[in-house]
Scaffold this motif. Sequence first.
Motif, PDB file in Angstrom:
ATOM      1  N   MET A   5       0.850  -1.186   0.000  1.00 32.56           N
ATOM      2  CA  MET A   5       0.000   0.000   0.000  1.00 32.56           C
ATOM      3  C   MET A   5       0.887   1.238   0.000  1.00 32.56           C
ATOM      4  N   TYR A   7       0.606   5.570  -0.279  1.00 38.94           N
ATOM      5  CA  TYR A   7      -0.396   6.636  -0.183  1.00 38.94           C
ATOM      6  C   TYR A   7       0.230   8.010  -0.297  1.00 38.94           C
ATOM      7  N   GLY A  21      -3.617   1.867   8.220  1.00 39.60           N
ATOM      8  CA  GLY A  21      -2.841   0.875   7.494  1.00 39.60           C
ATOM      9  C   GLY A  21      -2.061  -0.043   8.406  1.00 39.60           C
ATOM     10  N   GLU A  34       3.275  -2.858   3.823  1.00 44.97           N
ATOM     11  CA  GLU A  34       3.122  -4.105   3.094  1.00 44.97           C
ATOM     12  C   GLU A  34       2.912  -5.258   4.049  1.00 44.97           C
ATOM     13  N   LYS A  46      -9.628  -1.527   3.040  1.00 55.16           N
ATOM     14  CA  LYS A  46     -10.135  -0.536   2.082  1.00 55.16           C
ATOM     15  C   LYS A  46     -11.344   0.201   2.641  1.00 55.16           C
ATOM     16  N   VAL A  60      -4.640   6.540  -2.542  1.00 51.27           N
ATOM     17  CA  VAL A  60      -4.087   5.334  -1.936  1.00 51.27           C
ATOM     18  C   VAL A  60      -4.023   4.298  -3.046  1.00 51.27           C
ATOM     19  N   PHE A  62      -2.856   0.287  -4.148  1.00 48.11           N
ATOM     20  CA  PHE A  62      -2.545  -1.057  -3.674  1.00 48.11           C
ATOM     21  C   PHE A  62      -1.932  -1.867  -4.804  1.00 48.11           C
TER      22      PHE A  62
END
Length: 87
Positions: A5, A7, A21, A34, A46, A60, A62
Motif C-alpha cells: 500500500m 499513499y 494501514g 506491506e 479498504k 491510496v 494497492f
Amino acid sequence: MYVIMAYDVNVDRVVKVLKTGRRYLTWVQNSVLEGELTRAQFEHLKSDLRKVIDPDQDAVRFYVIKRDPCFSKEFLGTTKNEPDQII
C-alpha cells in the motif's frame, strides 16, 4: 495475498491513514506499508481507509501480489522495518 500500500494524502490525514494501514500491514518506508492479508482483511482495510481519506484530494494505491514464485524483493540502502511475513 501479499499487499503493498502506497499513499499520498493531505498532511491533515497522514497520521490517520498510517494508523489505519498499520492495523493490517507493516510500515516499511514513508507512505508505504506491506504484508500478507486475507481477502476479508483487504476488504476491511479498504473500507476503513474510505472513512479516513478525501477521495477528491487523497490517493491510496494497492499492489496485490498473488502467491506466485516469481515475486522477490531487493533493497538498496537502509530499511526502516521489515514485515515478518514474506511470500
